[in-house]
Design a protein around this motif. Structure first.
Motif, PDB file in Angstrom:
ATOM      1  N   GLY A  90      -4.896  -1.939   4.941  1.00 33.75           N
ATOM      2  CA  GLY A  90      -4.164  -0.836   4.326  1.00 33.75           C
ATOM      3  C   GLY A  90      -3.294  -0.098   5.320  1.00 33.75           C
ATOM      4  O   GLY A  90      -2.096   0.047   5.125  1.00 33.75           O
ATOM      5  N   VAL A 139      -7.047   4.647   0.800  1.00 39.91           N
ATOM      6  CA  VAL A 139      -7.536   3.787   1.873  1.00 39.91           C
ATOM      7  C   VAL A 139      -8.735   4.480   2.514  1.00 39.91           C
ATOM      8  O   VAL A 139      -8.892   5.693   2.400  1.00 39.91           O
ATOM      9  N   THR A 159      -7.890  -0.998   1.952  1.00 41.30           N
ATOM     10  CA  THR A 159      -7.704  -0.603   0.561  1.00 41.30           C
ATOM     11  C   THR A 159      -9.040  -0.719  -0.181  1.00 41.30           C
ATOM     12  O   THR A 159     -10.028  -1.192   0.375  1.00 41.30           O
ATOM     13  N   SER A 175      -1.790   5.092  -2.557  1.00 42.32           N
ATOM     14  CA  SER A 175      -2.910   4.142  -2.599  1.00 42.32           C
ATOM     15  C   SER A 175      -4.038   4.649  -1.712  1.00 42.32           C
ATOM     16  O   SER A 175      -3.828   4.920  -0.531  1.00 42.32           O
ATOM     17  N   CYS A 214       0.845  -1.191   0.000  1.00 49.75           N
ATOM     18  CA  CYS A 214       0.000   0.000   0.000  1.00 49.75           C
ATOM     19  C   CYS A 214       0.887   1.250   0.000  1.00 49.75           C
ATOM     20  O   CYS A 214       1.351   1.688   1.047  1.00 49.75           O
TER      21      CYS A 214
END
Length: 109
Positions: free
Chosen positions: A81, A52, A75, A50, A46
């Motif tokens: 995450g 979340v 995630t 990314s 992650c």
């Protein structure tokens, strides 16, 4: 990068128990530290970019009696995450094991 610690796994299990999903984090999960002073971690897969989303939180207190909020973030694929620790006065967390002893419960978001 490092392996997730026992106290981090402990909080993940508490926070996962508050959501209606059958999920868990492996004791072999690699993480990187997002915020050294607060102790927030992210899964190795992650990246900082990314997305979340928060799914569960719990409250506790540090050894100096300052409240700490811990949040589990997943995630897009609902995988682990991030585990976010936030001490409300923005000072570094002093004792993570004391946090474990003083958890007040968890709730989903």
């Amino acid at each position: 990068m490092r392996i997730i610690s026992n106290y981090e796994l402990y909080f993940c299990k508490i926070l996962y128990s508050a959501i209606p999903m059958s999920m868990d984090v492996s004791s072999n999960q690699f993480v990187w530290v997002v915020n050294q002073e607060m102790g927030s971690i992210r899964a190795d897969y992650c990246t900082i970019y990314s997305p979340v989303h928060a799914v569960s939180t719990c409250e506790t207190k540090d050894i100096d009696e300052t409240p700490v909020v811990i949040t589990l973030l997943l995630t897009k694929k609902n995988k682990f995450g991030e585990l976010d620790f936030w001490k409300v006065n923005d000072e570094p967390i002093k004792n993570f094991f004391y946090l474990m002893e003083n958890v007040e419960g968890s709730k989903n978001r």
